[in-house]
Design a protein around this motif. Structure first.
Motif, mmCIF file in Angstrom:
data_model
loop_
_atom_site.group_PDB
_atom_site.id
_atom_site.type_symbol
_atom_site.label_atom_id
_atom_site.label_comp_id
_atom_site.label_asym_id
_atom_site.label_seq_id
_atom_site.Cartn_x
_atom_site.Cartn_y
_atom_site.Cartn_z
ATOM 1 N N MET A 165 0.794 -1.191 0.026
ATOM 2 C CA MET A 165 -0.059 0.001 0.146
ATOM 3 C C MET A 165 0.898 1.298 0.154
ATOM 4 S SD MET A 165 -3.056 1.321 2.649
ATOM 5 C CE MET A 165 -1.945 1.333 4.081
ATOM 6 N N ILE A 166 0.370 2.279 -0.713
ATOM 7 C CA ILE A 166 1.031 3.458 -0.842
ATOM 8 C C ILE A 166 0.167 4.534 -0.088
ATOM 9 C CG2 ILE A 166 2.194 5.229 -2.149
ATOM 10 C CD1 ILE A 166 2.668 3.136 -4.479
ATOM 11 N N ALA A 167 0.924 5.374 0.928
ATOM 12 C CA ALA A 167 -0.177 6.554 1.346
ATOM 13 C C ALA A 167 0.666 7.846 1.008
ATOM 14 C CB ALA A 167 0.141 6.315 2.768
ATOM 15 N N LEU A 168 -0.284 8.693 0.589
ATOM 16 C CA LEU A 168 0.098 9.910 0.016
ATOM 17 C C LEU A 168 -0.580 10.993 0.843
ATOM 18 C CD1 LEU A 168 -0.478 7.964 -2.490
ATOM 19 C CD2 LEU A 168 0.332 9.790 -3.709
ATOM 20 N N THR A 169 -0.010 12.150 1.197
ATOM 21 C CA THR A 169 -0.918 13.321 1.742
ATOM 22 C C THR A 169 -0.481 14.583 1.162
ATOM 23 O OG1 THR A 169 0.942 13.919 3.280
ATOM 24 C CG2 THR A 169 -0.660 12.337 4.112
ATOM 25 N N CYS A 170 -1.453 15.612 1.391
ATOM 26 C CA CYS A 170 -1.247 16.909 0.782
ATOM 27 C C CYS A 170 -0.186 17.465 1.731
ATOM 28 C CB CYS A 170 -2.661 17.720 0.579
ATOM 29 S SG CYS A 170 -3.274 17.957 2.324
ATOM 30 N N LEU A 171 0.225 18.878 1.354
ATOM 31 C CA LEU A 171 1.233 19.473 2.232
ATOM 32 C C LEU A 171 0.698 19.470 3.763
ATOM 33 C CD1 LEU A 171 3.951 20.881 2.244
ATOM 34 C CD2 LEU A 171 2.491 23.011 1.574
ATOM 35 N N CYS A 172 -0.590 19.974 3.827
ATOM 36 C CA CYS A 172 -0.873 20.131 5.352
ATOM 37 C C CYS A 172 -1.482 18.938 6.123
ATOM 38 C CB CYS A 172 -2.253 21.065 5.335
ATOM 39 S SG CYS A 172 -3.704 20.763 4.620
ATOM 40 N N GLY A 173 -1.594 17.826 5.013
ATOM 41 C CA GLY A 173 -2.031 16.500 5.861
ATOM 42 C C GLY A 173 -3.487 16.254 5.856
ATOM 43 N N GLN A 174 -4.386 17.324 5.568
ATOM 44 C CA GLN A 174 -5.775 17.153 5.630
ATOM 45 C C GLN A 174 -6.326 16.196 4.605
ATOM 46 O OE1 GLN A 174 -8.335 20.621 6.099
ATOM 47 N NE2 GLN A 174 -9.448 20.025 3.987
ATOM 48 N N VAL A 175 -5.927 16.068 3.415
ATOM 49 C CA VAL A 175 -6.223 14.865 2.436
ATOM 50 C C VAL A 175 -5.243 13.861 2.429
ATOM 51 C CG1 VAL A 175 -6.837 14.835 -0.022
ATOM 52 C CG2 VAL A 175 -7.258 16.668 1.159
ATOM 53 N N ARG A 176 -5.771 12.594 2.536
ATOM 54 C CA ARG A 176 -4.908 11.592 2.607
ATOM 55 C C ARG A 176 -5.462 10.582 1.410
ATOM 56 N NH1 ARG A 176 -6.718 13.371 6.834
ATOM 57 N NH2 ARG A 176 -8.365 12.087 6.997
ATOM 58 N N THR A 177 -4.452 9.988 0.730
ATOM 59 C CA THR A 177 -4.916 8.935 -0.180
ATOM 60 C C THR A 177 -4.114 7.694 -0.045
ATOM 61 O OG1 THR A 177 -5.039 10.810 -1.658
ATOM 62 C CG2 THR A 177 -4.936 8.725 -2.682
ATOM 63 N N GLU A 178 -4.705 6.681 -0.230
ATOM 64 C CA GLU A 178 -4.195 5.650 0.047
ATOM 65 C C GLU A 178 -4.359 4.652 -1.308
ATOM 66 O OE1 GLU A 178 -5.440 3.196 3.404
ATOM 67 O OE2 GLU A 178 -4.671 4.684 4.692
ATOM 68 N N LEU A 179 -3.484 3.749 -1.808
ATOM 69 C CA LEU A 179 -3.310 3.214 -3.089
ATOM 70 C C LEU A 179 -3.137 1.765 -2.763
ATOM 71 C CD1 LEU A 179 -1.210 5.599 -5.409
ATOM 72 C CD2 LEU A 179 -3.827 5.470 -5.273
ATOM 73 N N GLY A 180 -3.702 0.945 -3.415
ATOM 74 C CA GLY A 180 -3.619 -0.607 -3.129
ATOM 75 C C GLY A 180 -2.188 -1.107 -3.887
ATOM 76 N N LYS A 181 -1.778 -0.445 -4.766
ATOM 77 C CA LYS A 181 -0.700 -0.747 -5.541
ATOM 78 C C LYS A 181 0.000 0.508 -6.207
ATOM 79 C CE LYS A 181 -2.773 -0.872 -10.253
ATOM 80 N NZ LYS A 181 -2.769 -1.410 -11.397
ATOM 81 N N ARG A 182 1.273 0.158 -6.526
ATOM 82 C CA ARG A 182 1.727 1.290 -7.184
ATOM 83 C C ARG A 182 1.453 1.488 -8.778
ATOM 84 N NH1 ARG A 182 8.031 0.757 -6.361
ATOM 85 N NH2 ARG A 182 8.127 0.043 -8.583
#
Length: 136
Positions: A1-18
């Protein structure tokens, strides 16, 4: 899993694959929104947090709605517009891979399509050779 966030951390995105690859496109939409896109089926992406959407006004029927964090302004992802979903189905969304930790993307190919010269159909041409993250 890959976790991504915006600069402030308010928006979080999780991906099940690359992503299979990343597009660093030079079209006005991609370059002005500051995004390098990985493409996924919507079922492979989980976005949490409040975003605001924008559809470009210079196209009669834009296919993508860009989303960005309401707090810090980071471009987070795009979804297909209702017109595009009606035409193609809800088969794709893009995630701004610049928000990922580069270590999570080691070995992923980055392609450089010439979106400014793309006529809107058919294959892209490229402005330079692809590279792989973590190499040279």
């Amino acid at each position: 899993m890959i976790a991504l966030t915006c600069l402030c951390g308010q928006v979080r995105t999780e991906l099940g694959k690359r992503p299979d690859f990343i597009h660093a496109c030079n079209c006005t939409l991609c370059s002005k929104s500051g995004a390098h896109w990985g493409y996924f089926h919507p079922s492979e992406v989980c976005v949490e947090g409040d975003t605001k959407g924008y559809c470009r006004s210079d196209k009669e029927a834009p296919s993508a709605e860009i989303h960005f964090c309401e707090q810090c302004g980071s471009t987070t992802h795009f979804t297909l517009t209702a017109d595009a979903v009606a035409k193609f189905g809800n088969v794709m969304m893009g995630v701004n891979m610049l928000l990922a930790d580069e270590r999570d993307l080691a070995g992923v190919e980055v392609r450089f399509p010439d979106g400014r010269a793309w006529p809107g159909a058919g294959e892209f041409t490229y402005v330079r050779e692809a590279r792989f993250i973590g190499e040279g």
